[in-house]
Design an enzyme around this catalytic site. Structure first.
Site, PDB file in Angstrom:
ATOM      1  N   SER A  28       6.705  -3.006   0.335  1.00 34.08           N
ATOM      2  CA  SER A  28       7.710  -2.600  -0.651  1.00 34.08           C
ATOM      3  C   SER A  28       7.147  -2.589  -2.069  1.00 34.08           C
ATOM      4  O   SER A  28       7.808  -2.133  -2.991  1.00 34.08           O
ATOM      5  CB  SER A  28       8.929  -3.513  -0.554  1.00 34.08           C
ATOM      6  OG  SER A  28       8.532  -4.858  -0.539  1.00 34.08           O
ATOM      7  N   CYS A  29       5.946  -3.111  -2.244  1.00 33.77           N
ATOM      8  CA  CYS A  29       5.295  -3.038  -3.552  1.00 33.77           C
ATOM      9  C   CYS A  29       4.954  -1.577  -3.881  1.00 33.77           C
ATOM     10  O   CYS A  29       4.871  -0.742  -2.993  1.00 33.77           O
ATOM     11  CB  CYS A  29       4.003  -3.843  -3.575  1.00 33.77           C
ATOM     12  SG  CYS A  29       4.241  -5.630  -3.613  1.00 33.77           S
ATOM     13  N   VAL A  30       4.737  -1.308  -5.183  1.00 28.84           N
ATOM     14  CA  VAL A  30       4.376   0.045  -5.600  1.00 28.84           C
ATOM     15  C   VAL A  30       3.061  -0.003  -6.391  1.00 28.84           C
ATOM     16  O   VAL A  30       2.889  -0.856  -7.257  1.00 28.84           O
ATOM     17  CB  VAL A  30       5.483   0.681  -6.482  1.00 28.84           C
ATOM     18  CG1 VAL A  30       5.074   2.082  -6.925  1.00 28.84           C
ATOM     19  CG2 VAL A  30       6.800   0.742  -5.714  1.00 28.84           C
TER      20      VAL A  30
ATOM     21  N   ASP B 165       3.369  -8.342   2.319  1.00 24.94           N
ATOM     22  CA  ASP B 165       3.844  -7.836   1.037  1.00 24.94           C
ATOM     23  C   ASP B 165       5.375  -7.869   0.965  1.00 24.94           C
ATOM     24  O   ASP B 165       5.961  -8.325  -0.012  1.00 24.94           O
ATOM     25  CB  ASP B 165       3.309  -6.401   0.896  1.00 24.94           C
ATOM     26  CG  ASP B 165       3.657  -5.747  -0.419  1.00 24.94           C
ATOM     27  OD1 ASP B 165       3.294  -6.319  -1.444  1.00 24.94           O
ATOM     28  OD2 ASP B 165       4.269  -4.673  -0.412  1.00 24.94           O
TER      29      ASP B 165
END
Lengths: 170, 217
Positions: A28-30, B165
């Site tokens: 979900s990180c960008v 993550d």
């Protein structure tokens, strides 16, 4: 083969030719890559959450979309880049987890404490870029799969690789 | 091994003694035993167990246990509510996940394996992940007399880094230390390696260790 520098969760790194910046396994990180094509310099921010809401992020401004992008832009300006020439490519912000017996991402569920964080990250990244008047020239975001991003600041090329859908240059 | 747990800038975190690590390892051992019984009943075969390895490490290092951040893994993630709270995640690297799916799904020698159908494969692993993590939780519940209420387990089959993550983001932390209990299950000549990762919420570890008879002073 050029050198590789890893950009971990909540990190921001700036590189000059010929180092490739890599963020492995984005969920979900960008990954936000900003570069100035005229002077061939760029950087990568691996942001984790949408807004800092006043928190400075301490030693890791890259934790939040707003502080991470502002920090990266500042670092590029220090090295001679100009905001008006800056281009941006983004990747990540997926929703990985699914419920048993379904093929739907778990984003619609209330018992997942931080629902739709991937989408919220993407939206926060875009809003911050608009605030800085930086144009997104390519993106590979959303969905339900992990991504690894390799960014070459001198060419502005970004390679996005996945397990299920192979590699793609954006 | 000593370790620091759940620390941040304001709270230097928790040092665990060798005795406390032993207690967690023992809890992991009994949990793995429970999981092996559950697995054994499903596949109707004897399951051997290795001594579990318990360690404390930063969550960001967890993908290295299963072949690195880009390695394909099966991950089950669930929240625990009740008297104590936290999250647990079960990670199984691809080779082991394939073996586990084949074991559960069966199939004749030389035939096209049922586990080659990705939908069936994922569904079998989701189910096994829920059963195995449930078995660990039951054991911990029995040992401590505490009520662990698991929420619905979430499943992903993708890059280890991407799964971790999402958990990092869910917990809102980037530098938290977690407890990892690694166990190998042996079924005839096949080894299935599982990693159970515990993320106790602040205060929860103190309650659990107190109940295990090795309180934090």
């Amino acid at each position: 083969m050029s050198e590789i520098e890893k950009v971990g969760v909540a990190e921001v790194k700036v590189s000059e030719n010929p180092t490739t910046l890599v963020s492995y396994g984005l969920g979900s990180c960008v990954a936000v890559a900003i570069y100035d094509p005229n002077i061939k310099i760029g950087g990568l921010a691996h942001v984790m959450l949408p807004e800092s809401a006043g928190r400075a992020g301490g030693a890791s401004p890259g934790k939040f979309a707003d502080t991470g992008i502002s920090y990266l832009v500042g670092e590029l300006i220090k090295r001679g880049a100009h905001v008006k020439r800056m281009r941006c490519k983004i990747a990540g912000g997926s929703q990985m987890f699914k419920l048993p017996g379904t093929t739907h991402a778990a984003s619609s569920l209330e018992n997942m404490p931080r629902t739709q964080i991937g989408e919220r990250n993407i939206e926060a990244v875009k809003q911050t870029l608009r605030d800085h008047s930086i144009k997104i020239v390519a993106e590979e975001t959303g969905g339900d799969h992990g991504r690894t991003v390799r960014f070459n600041p001198s060419t502005g090329e970004m390679e996005v690789s996945t397990i299920a859908h192979g590699k793609k240059m954006i | 091994m000593k370790g620091r747990l759940m620390g941040d800038a304001k709270d230097p975190g928790q040092e665990l003694s060798e005795m406390q690590m032993d207690a967690l390892r023992e809890a992991g051992n009994i949990g793995a035993g429970n999981a092996a019984i559950a697995l054994s009943q499903m596949v109707e075969e004897r399951i051997g167990l290795s001594m579990p390895r318990a360690s404390i490490m930063p969550l960001s290092k967890v993908p290295d246990l299963v072949g690195g951040p880009e390695a394909p893994v099966a991950g089950i993630y669930l929240r625990i509510e009740g008297e104590v709270s936290g999250s647990i995640m079960l990670l199984i690297e691809e080779q082991s996940a394939r073996s586990l799916a084949d074991l559960v799904l069966g199939g004749e020698e030389g035939e096209k394996k049922r586990s080659e159908d990705i939908v069936i494969y994922n569904s079998a692993l989701q189910e096994m992940g829920s059963i195995l993590s449930g078995a660990y939780l039951n054991a911990l519940g029995l040992l401590t007399g505490l009520l662990f209420k698991p929420t619905i387990p979430f499943y992903a089959n993708d890059m280890a880094g991407a799964i971790v993550d999402c958990v990092l983001v869910d917990l809102g932390a980037s530098e938290d230390f977690v407890i990892v209990i690694g166990t190998d299950f042996h079924v005839s000549s096949v080894k299935i390696e599982g990693h159970l990762i515990l993320f106790p919420d602040p205060g929860t570890l103190k309650i659990i260790l107190g109940k295990l008879g090795v309180p934090i002073e």
